[in-house]
Design an enzyme around this catalytic site. Structure first.
Site, PDB file in Angstrom:
ATOM      1  N   GLU A  60       0.798  -1.224   0.000  1.00  0.00           N
ATOM      2  CA  GLU A  60       0.000   0.000   0.000  1.00  0.00           C
ATOM      3  C   GLU A  60       0.830   1.273   0.000  1.00  0.00           C
ATOM      4  O   GLU A  60       0.468   2.265  -0.634  1.00  0.00           O
ATOM      5  CB  GLU A  60      -0.967   0.025   1.193  1.00  0.00           C
ATOM      6  CG  GLU A  60      -2.158  -0.914   1.045  1.00  0.00           C
ATOM      7  CD  GLU A  60      -1.812  -2.381   1.198  1.00  0.00           C
ATOM      8  OE1 GLU A  60      -0.705  -2.688   1.701  1.00  0.00           O
ATOM      9  OE2 GLU A  60      -2.628  -3.238   0.813  1.00  0.00           O
ATOM     10  N   HIS A 129     -11.593  -5.637   8.354  1.00  0.00           N
ATOM     11  CA  HIS A 129     -12.288  -5.303   7.102  1.00  0.00           C
ATOM     12  C   HIS A 129     -13.486  -4.425   7.409  1.00  0.00           C
ATOM     13  O   HIS A 129     -14.483  -4.462   6.708  1.00  0.00           O
ATOM     14  CB  HIS A 129     -12.728  -6.571   6.363  1.00  0.00           C
ATOM     15  CG  HIS A 129     -11.598  -7.475   5.974  1.00  0.00           C
ATOM     16  ND1 HIS A 129     -11.030  -8.376   6.840  1.00  0.00           N
ATOM     17  CD2 HIS A 129     -10.912  -7.583   4.809  1.00  0.00           C
ATOM     18  CE1 HIS A 129     -10.054  -9.027   6.230  1.00  0.00           C
ATOM     19  NE2 HIS A 129      -9.951  -8.565   4.997  1.00  0.00           N
TER      20      HIS A 129
END
Ligand code: TPP
Ligand code: MG
Lengths: 327, 327
Positions: A60, A129
């Site tokens: 990322e 999540h």
């Protein structure tokens, strides 16, 4: 007009912006042939090719850092972080680099980029999540933080974000991707970054929310109506820089403020809204400011009853708003 | 490739001018006239050689704080450097918002540098990606210290460049220290160049005190990169002759004998000897050049001392590339 889901509206925005400006490109994990794990980029790889829709390595910080480099060169990257929970490896690049570049270079360098990330819970995603990450970024001058709550706004705001000359953190309520549907014009439009939206007019109290919680706030307002209370609902939409005038005007009218978010309470974004009202709208208040937010546990648990305990929902908003209305 | 005497003279001049600027910065610090200096003494051969291998204003650079000689070779003027040391108005990298030596010079495509080490490597990969997407014949040079190649950011950047065959040259300046910590505490390989084989790009270790050798090697790699042959990793070895910065006391971790021994490999002295051996300059020529460099530095100091400070109000902007209400 056509009815679209949130995720379709988001995809349409990217499709149109890729077609409009050859400097726009998408980079992220699985955004290519797979079309994104949430299908937000479906069909774009086929339409625009591997140079415009790039499957990044699974890393990322370099999705964002490479985006910054490309932006410095004059391109307009749309960086997709697969889940907001995984944005933290990129935190340094966002905070130290993207946010500060304009200031630290006396605007000789700027970073026109968008960082898209699905956020939020209630989808069985467990701790990693489900997180809401807006408070980390809505503290940082140099960034803009945008959270849409309808397909119309999602498309219009994302198009504005792509055209914005600054780094924009664009957080998408993933639970609403398919759940929230709405009318979207077929013709070209944008929604400006900055102004909040009064999504329901009322007299007795104001509910401030964004993302999924705004969707729920509208449902709670319906229920309040049946109890004889008229709630104004404000979709903040742009969290940073925030639209103070719309907030204060509403409080002036209703005298009561309920601020809702699913992120943890302490240090959450609601504290800022509360402070704005307390500092600049104190004389308009008829009741203490209220915040309804996720509890102060590290993140949303997986098991259904525990998840529901964590999540703010229409019923919880209704109850809190009713108490405030009766104050 | 035989280098012309003219080119050798130009390179020597940049080494000399940078050295005299650097030395004067130490003097100004000891006189209490500036708050901070971070020195590139010992690094001049690697930096000047690399800078001359670039097409200035055409190729791109993401530098780091040790790169005074690189920046001077690219076109940073003595006055501009002195303005930065004194935090004066008109300083080109940041309008004196940043500490000195946080380089950046838009007019020669040298990107603004921050303090967190290794962030610039990722930007170089992004610039390389943009160059590749636009099918342009340019190369990006990114520099870094050997200690900072321990950062994940650096590995991600090199990996990106290798995966996508980007036109990026990663130049590691191994000066034997990261503040006080030696290379063997940073990496289990002998040279940062050895990391290349694990990442899938060519790597080589070179003598960072030989300006002409550095030039030749980087020029060749730059040419290859511009023509689509992909990235390269180079470690140039030298010795950091000064303490890490004006705030460091290197007597706490290395002996005076060690420093004195390494001064024998001072690249400025080595280059002077070469130029005399090759009959390009006489001792008298060198004296004349030295006088000229010192005079230029003195003039620059005078100009910077007479220059105004920025106004306090300038600190309020530019946060964004355009005006934003409420910020
Ligand atoms: C992320 C980060 N951690 C720590 C520091 C403090 N720091 C500045 S320079 C430095 C040493 C860097 O050594 P090296 O990479 O070998 O470069 P050199 O200074 O020797 O040229 C450290 C620890 C920093 N600037 N950034
Ligand atoms: Mg070092």
């Amino acid at each position: 007009m056509s009815e679209k889901s949130m995720v379709e509206a988001i995809r349409d925005a990217m499709d149109e912006e890729l077609a409009r400006d050859e400097n726009v490109f998408i980079v992220g994990e699985d955004v290519g042939q797979r079309g994104g794990v949430f299908r937000a980029t479906v069909g774009l790889f086929e339409k625009f090719g591997a140079d415009r829709v790039i499957d990044s390595p699974l890393a990322e910080l370099s999705i964002v850092g490479v985006g910054i480099g490309a932006a410095l060169y004059g391109m307009k990257p749309i960086c997709e972080i697969q889940f907001a929970d995984f944005i933290f490896p990129a935190f340094n690049q966002i905070i130290s680099e993207a946010a500060k570049m304009t200031y630290r270079s006396n605007a000789t360098w700027t970073v026109p980029m968008v960082i898209r990330a699905p956020y939020g819970g209630g989808i069985g995603g467990g701790l990693y999540h489900s997180q809401s990450v807006e408070a980390f970024f809505a503290h940082v001058p140099g960034l803009k933080v945008v959270i849409p709550s309808s397909p119309y706004d999602a498309k219009g705001l994302l198009k504005s974000a792509v055209r914005d000359p600054n780094p924009v953190i664009f957080l998408e309520p993933k639970k609403g991707y398919r759940l929230i549907k709405g009318e979207v014009p077929d013709e070209e439009y944008v929604v400006p970054i900055g102004p909040a939206r009064v999504s329901r007019f009322g007299e007795d109290l104001t509910i401030f929310a964004y993302g999924m919680m705004h969707y729920y706030a509208l449902q709670a307002a319906e229920q309040l109506e049946q109890e004889g209370y008229s709630a104004e609902v404000i979709d903040l939409r742009t969290l940073y820089p925030v639209d103070r005038n719309t907030i204060l005007e509403s409080v002036k009218k209703t005298g009561k403020a309920l601020i809702v978010h699913e992120d943890n309470l302490t240090g959450g974004y609601g504290g800022e809204i509360s402070a704005i009202i307390a500092e600049h709208g104190f004389n308009d208040l008829d009741a203490p400011i209220r915040r309804l937010a996720g509890p102060d546990v590290p993140a949303v648990p997986f098991s259904h009853p525990m998840q529901e305990w964590f999540m703010v929902n229409p019923e919880k908003i209704f109850k809190s708003a009713l108490e405030l209305a009766r104050y | 490739m035989e280098l012309s005497s003219e080119l050798k003279k130009e390179m020597y001049w940049m080494m000399l001018l940078s050295r005299r600027l650097d030395e004067r910065a130490w003097v100004l610090h000891r006189q209490g006239k500036i708050a901070f200096h971070i020195s590139g003494i010992g690094h001049e051969a690697a930096q000047v050689g690399a800078a001359f291998a670039l097409k200035r204003g055409h190729d791109w650079v993401t530098p780091y704080y040790r790169d005074l000689a690189l920046m001077v070779s690219l076109g940073l003027t003595p006055e501009e450097f002195m303005l930065s040391l004194m935090g004066k108005a008109g300083e080109p990298s940041s309008g004196s918002r940043q500490m000195p030596s946080h380089f950046g010079l838009r007019r020669v495509n040298a990107v603004s540098h921050s303090a967190p080490v290794a962030t610039q490597a990722v930007h170089a990969a992004g610039i390389g990606l943009a160059i590749k997407i636009k099918k342009e014949k340019k190369v990006v040079l990114t520099t870094i210290g050997e200690g900072s190649t321990s950062q994940g950011e650096w590995y991600e950047a090199v990996n990106w460049a290798a995966v996508h065959q980007l036109p990026v040259i990663f130049l590691v300046q191994n000066n034997q220290y990261a503040i006080s910590v030696p290379p063997e505490m940073q990496m289990a390989v002998k040279s940062a160049a050895d990391k290349a084989c694990g990442l899938g790009l060519p790597g080589q270790m070179i003598d960072g005190t030989d300006v002409f050798a550095v030039y030749k090697i980087i020029a060749e790699l730059a040419d290859a990169a511009r023509n689509g042959k992909g990235p390269a990793l180079v470690e140039a070895k030298m010795y950091r002759i000064t303490p890490h910065s004006s705030d460091d006391d290197d007597r706490t971790y290395r002996s005076r004998e060690e420093v004195e021994e390494n001064k024998k490999f001072d690249p400025l002295l080595l280059t002077q000897k070469r130029l005399m051996d090759e009959g390009i300059y006489t001792e008298k020529d060198l004296e004349g050049l030295d006088k000229k460099a010192k005079q230029m530095v003195t003039d620059a100091v005078k100009l910077a001392e007479d220059a105004p400070y920025p106004t306090a109000q300038e600190a309020a902007y530019p946060v964004y590339a355009e005006e934003v209400p409420n910020v």
